[in-house]
Every structure is written in C-alpha cells, then in structure tokens.
Design a protein around this motif. Structure first.
Motif, PDB file in Angstrom:
ATOM      1  N   THR A  43      34.731  39.761   3.358  1.00 55.02           N
ATOM      2  CA  THR A  43      33.677  40.333   3.295  1.00 55.02           C
ATOM      3  C   THR A  43      33.979  41.891   3.344  1.00 55.02           C
ATOM      4  N   ARG A  44      33.080  41.714   4.844  1.00 57.74           N
ATOM      5  CA  ARG A  44      33.725  43.205   5.974  1.00 57.74           C
ATOM      6  C   ARG A  44      34.652  44.087   5.658  1.00 57.74           C
ATOM      7  N   ALA A  45      35.869  43.314   5.216  1.00 61.08           N
ATOM      8  CA  ALA A  45      37.472  44.140   4.523  1.00 61.08           C
ATOM      9  C   ALA A  45      37.539  44.426   3.229  1.00 61.08           C
ATOM     10  N   ALA A  46      36.217  44.514   2.822  1.00 62.41           N
ATOM     11  CA  ALA A  46      36.226  44.470   0.807  1.00 62.41           C
ATOM     12  C   ALA A  46      35.749  46.223   1.351  1.00 62.41           C
ATOM     13  N   ALA A  47      36.427  47.057   0.228  1.00 63.85           N
ATOM     14  CA  ALA A  47      35.387  47.831  -0.306  1.00 63.85           C
ATOM     15  C   ALA A  47      34.173  47.947  -1.448  1.00 63.85           C
ATOM     16  N   TYR A 318      37.258  13.973  -8.745  1.00 64.27           N
ATOM     17  CA  TYR A 318      37.216  13.114  -9.055  1.00 64.27           C
ATOM     18  C   TYR A 318      36.327  12.641  -7.828  1.00 64.27           C
ATOM     19  N   LEU A 319      35.869  13.685  -7.288  1.00 71.33           N
ATOM     20  CA  LEU A 319      35.100  13.084  -5.905  1.00 71.33           C
ATOM     21  C   LEU A 319      33.527  14.516  -6.173  1.00 71.33           C
ATOM     22  N   SER A 320      32.503  13.291  -6.209  1.00 69.71           N
ATOM     23  CA  SER A 320      31.907  13.757  -6.994  1.00 69.71           C
ATOM     24  C   SER A 320      30.889  14.067  -5.888  1.00 69.71           C
ATOM     25  N   GLY A 321      30.278  15.813  -6.019  1.00 69.80           N
ATOM     26  CA  GLY A 321      30.053  16.256  -5.238  1.00 69.80           C
ATOM     27  C   GLY A 321      29.862  17.268  -4.361  1.00 69.80           C
ATOM     28  N   LEU A 322      31.105  17.382  -4.075  1.00 69.91           N
ATOM     29  CA  LEU A 322      32.024  18.199  -3.276  1.00 69.91           C
ATOM     30  C   LEU A 322      32.712  19.752  -4.378  1.00 69.91           C
ATOM     31  N   TYR A 323      32.255  20.698  -4.605  1.00 66.61           N
ATOM     32  CA  TYR A 323      32.366  21.817  -4.935  1.00 66.61           C
ATOM     33  C   TYR A 323      33.478  22.905  -3.946  1.00 66.61           C
ATOM     34  N   TYR A 324      34.111  23.381  -5.236  1.00 65.23           N
ATOM     35  CA  TYR A 324      34.561  24.590  -4.081  1.00 65.23           C
ATOM     36  C   TYR A 324      33.951  26.241  -5.365  1.00 65.23           C
ATOM     37  N   ALA A 325      34.388  27.201  -4.164  1.00 66.03           N
ATOM     38  CA  ALA A 325      34.061  28.497  -4.953  1.00 66.03           C
ATOM     39  C   ALA A 325      34.887  29.340  -3.793  1.00 66.03           C
ATOM     40  N   THR A 326      36.380  29.551  -4.406  1.00 64.98           N
ATOM     41  CA  THR A 326      37.322  29.646  -3.642  1.00 64.98           C
ATOM     42  C   THR A 326      38.306  30.192  -4.474  1.00 64.98           C
ATOM     43  N   GLY A 327      39.492  32.008  -3.581  1.00 64.44           N
ATOM     44  CA  GLY A 327      40.520  31.941  -4.735  1.00 64.44           C
ATOM     45  C   GLY A 327      40.226  33.844  -5.032  1.00 64.44           C
ATOM     46  N   HIS A 328      38.975  33.336  -4.876  1.00 61.92           N
ATOM     47  CA  HIS A 328      38.889  35.097  -5.859  1.00 61.92           C
ATOM     48  C   HIS A 328      39.280  36.639  -5.786  1.00 61.92           C
ATOM     49  N   TYR A 329      40.895  36.693  -4.489  1.00 62.22           N
ATOM     50  CA  TYR A 329      41.156  37.499  -3.789  1.00 62.22           C
ATOM     51  C   TYR A 329      40.275  39.066  -3.985  1.00 62.22           C
ATOM     52  N   ARG A 330      40.806  40.140  -4.730  1.00 60.97           N
ATOM     53  CA  ARG A 330      40.209  41.206  -4.751  1.00 60.97           C
ATOM     54  C   ARG A 330      39.027  40.751  -5.107  1.00 60.97           C
ATOM     55  N   ASN A 331      38.063  39.665  -5.825  1.00 59.37           N
ATOM     56  CA  ASN A 331      37.158  40.239  -6.876  1.00 59.37           C
ATOM     57  C   ASN A 331      36.185  39.674  -6.234  1.00 59.37           C
ATOM     58  N   GLY A 332      36.159  39.465  -4.752  1.00 66.13           N
ATOM     59  CA  GLY A 332      34.915  38.568  -4.195  1.00 66.13           C
ATOM     60  C   GLY A 332      33.200  38.465  -4.632  1.00 66.13           C
ATOM     61  N   ILE A 333      33.836  40.438  -4.842  1.00 69.96           N
ATOM     62  CA  ILE A 333      32.113  40.937  -4.701  1.00 69.96           C
ATOM     63  C   ILE A 333      32.152  41.112  -5.493  1.00 69.96           C
ATOM     64  N   LEU A 334      32.613  41.088  -6.335  1.00 75.41           N
ATOM     65  CA  LEU A 334      32.191  41.558  -8.344  1.00 75.41           C
ATOM     66  C   LEU A 334      31.791  40.595  -8.480  1.00 75.41           C
ATOM     67  N   LEU A 335      32.790  39.207  -8.309  1.00 73.51           N
ATOM     68  CA  LEU A 335      31.916  37.867  -9.052  1.00 73.51           C
ATOM     69  C   LEU A 335      31.299  36.569  -7.547  1.00 73.51           C
TER      70      LEU A 335
END
Length: 371
Positions: A43-47, A318-335
């Motif tokens: 986050t801090r490194a992003a433009a 198949y593991l109910s209740g575990l979520y992922y929100a990652t792998g955005h590369y250089r689109n983390g701020i946008l997304l």
C-alpha cells in the motif's frame, strides 16, 4: 485482545481495511490483524493509480470489475471524509497512455477499438496539449475518468472508518497458524489464541502459505517494484502519464511519482541504484526537462502478483468460512472498493456477478500443481 470475533481479517493493507469497513458498516463485526503497522507494505509503495484502461485492453468481466471499483471512489471520498476528516486526494484529472513507436501505436489503436469511450490523440494534438512530450510521442489515448488517490490516506481512512463503525484493529501481531478444528477457526498469534466464525486472508505478497496450508496451489508471484518521487517548479503536468516502461503520477503536494521497476520473485526491500537509474533514464528520454528536478524520495515494495495475472477473491472451495482477497498485483488501490464489496456480499449471501466471480474465484486453484 478479545478472544472471539465474527470475522478476522489477516492483513492490514488497503485491501484488509477496506473489507473491514465494508463489513462493519453492514453490521458484521470484523477485526483486522496486522503484523506490523497498517499500510506499510505494498500500500505504501503504490502510486495510487485508478488505471482501469491501462490495465485492460478488452471489455471483459475483469474490465467491468475494475470500472465498478474506480467509480466507487467518488462516493467513498465524501463518505470517508465525513467519518474520518481524511482527504484521500481523489484526482480525477484523467490518464494519458502514450505511444512512441508504431508497435505501441497499433496496440493503442486496438484498445481504442475495443474500448471506444477513449479519446484518440494524434501528434499535433499531443504537441499542443502536452508540449513537454516533445517530438517522440506519436499517438495517445486519453482516459478522462481514470485518475489516482493517495494510497496511505485511503488505507488510514478505511481503518478509522471501520473502527468508527464498530470494527477493531490489532497491529504488531503476527498470525502463526490458522485452523478449523470445530465450527470456528482458531488463529494462533504471538499475542495469544483467538477464534473467529470466518477468516479473510489479505496478506498480499505473503499470502502464499495460506493457500498451500489450506490444500490449494500457491498462485502468488511476488513482484518487487521500485519508485521515486521528484519535485519541480518548472514543470506543470496534471494528468497521469502512462508509457510502456514507466508512469508519472502528479500529486497534489507537488510531487511527481515515477515508477515502477518490475522484478518477479524478488522479496528484497532495498532500493537498487540500477533500478533508480533505469527509471530516471526512461523519464528523461520522454521529458528531458525533469533532469533539472529535485529527487524527493525513493522506495520499494513487493506487490502480490499471480501466475495468471488475475487476483484471487472469494471463498475457499471446500473450507467454508475462509476467504481470500489477494493477488491484486499493481491494482490493489484500484480494486480495494470492489474487492471489499464482493467479500461482504459473499459473506452476507447477496447476489454477485457470476462472470467475474468465476474468473477470480479460488476454485480455479484446485488441481493445479503447487510451487
């Protein structure tokens, strides 16, 4: 630290805090755990670019996901300011993607055909509107609705707004293990053991272990990026400039962010002399006047890319209740806004876009060899 939570979000970057805010304002109590201080890594490194059109060349599901997320920032800017008094410095001045040779011009022409809402600029118009580009620019696309924000301000605003809505934050707390021995998850941390009904993994480039330990292939590709900022009283550029091998983002405080190098599978944190040389040479080749500018700062960060170039957002297959929100590369701020909304919708059993969900779901990682 409270022992049980409805939702625990592991990772205190912009994605983690955006999800926390979205959940808490919708009445689902969430806590963010961050092993350092919030927003100190990617986050801090992003433009802070909201580059819908620089990241997409066709009008597919992912393009519309990016577009939806960018459009959310206008209301979020007002909303977050009302809650936190933090100005996220939304700058809707547009972006300019520039071609300097025939191959690049053909790429832009194909993009303009696929996304006809973009304005095509020929050399004469470019020279009139952007004389600092000189004679090398032979074509460009102007993306009026794309802009940028200040990433650290957005992250802090999400964090404070989540707390104001009933959320919690635990910083300087390392999560060692995540397991589900019963109906609840158990997280072992260096500050004790806690339980949660649901868990979200939002640890960016460090997310890989939470895939392999939960039976999925590791899709995460760490990509080191180096940036620098310069200031100049003699140059006035208001639009973000995006070229094939660098970008220039003008900030409200007078800085110009120049980025970024791209080094896959590099976790190092130092800024290399060669990286800075590369960026400066690219900048000078396009706008020589920046040779007179003052170098204000330089830094590096490791972005969470993926093997297929698409983020991983959604529930474990198949593991109910575990979520992922990652792998955005250089689109983390946008997304960040759309990611937060999607995770919230999934948790609250709201209808979601099946096309984009199929594209970004962790289900695509089943049966793929681990790295």
């Amino acid at each position: 630290m409270k022992q049980h939570h409805e939702v625990v979000i592991v990772g205190g970057g912009i994605i983690g805090h955006a999800i926390s805010y979205s959940l808490n304002k919708r009445g689902l109590s969430a806590m963010v755990i961050e092993k350092q201080k919030s927003g100190r890594k990617a986050t801090r490194a992003a433009a802070g670019m909201l580059g819908v059109h620089t990241e997409n060349s066709t009008s597919n599901g992912f393009y519309h996901f990016c577009q939806t997320s960018r459009n959310m920032y206008k209301e979020l800017s007002r909303e977050l300011y009302e809650l936190t008094a933090i100005d996220i410095q939304l700058a809707p001045k547009g972006m300019l993607e520039i071609a300097f040779n025939e191959n690049e011009k053909q790429v832009l022409a194909a993009k303009q055909q696929a996304l006809p809402n973009l304005e095509w600029l020929e050399p004469r118009t470019l020279k009139e509107k952007f004389p600092m580009l000189g004679e090398k620019a032979i074509a460009a696309l102007y993306m009026e609705k794309d802009g940028h924000v200040e990433p650290t301000r957005v992250c802090e605003a999400f964090k404070q707004a989540a707390v104001a809505s009933g959320g919690e934050v635990q910083e300087d707390c390392h999560v060692w293990t995540i397991s589900k021995p019963t109906d609840s998850f158990t997280l072992t941390t260096d500050q004790g053991m806690i339980t949660a009904d649901r868990v979200v993994v939002a640890t960016g480039a460090e997310s890989g272990r939470w895939f392999t330990e939960m039976g999925l292939s590791n899709p995460i590709v760490p990509v080191k990026g180096e940036c620098l900022s310069v200031t100049s009283n003699n140059i006035q550029i208001h639009e973000t400039l995006f070229c094939q091998d660098f970008y220039l983002v003008p900030k409200q405080d007078g800085r110009y962010i120049v980025g970024a190098t791209s080094d896959r599978y590099n976790h190092s944190s130092h800024v290399s002399a060669g990286g800075l040389e590369t960026l400066l040479n690219r900048l000078f080749s396009v706008i020589p006047k920046f040779r007179e500018a003052m170098v204000e700062s330089f830094w590096s960060g490791v972005r969470p890319g993926t093997e297929d170039g698409i983020p991983v957002i959604g529930e474990h297959p198949y593991l109910s209740g575990l979520y992922y929100a990652t792998g955005h590369y250089r689109n983390g701020i946008l997304l960040a806004p759309a990611t937060a909304q999607l995770i919230s919708d999934l948790m609250m059993n709201q209808e979601t876009d099946s096309v984009i969900q199929a594209m970004i779901s962790p289900e695509r990682l089943i049966g793929v060899g681990s790295k």
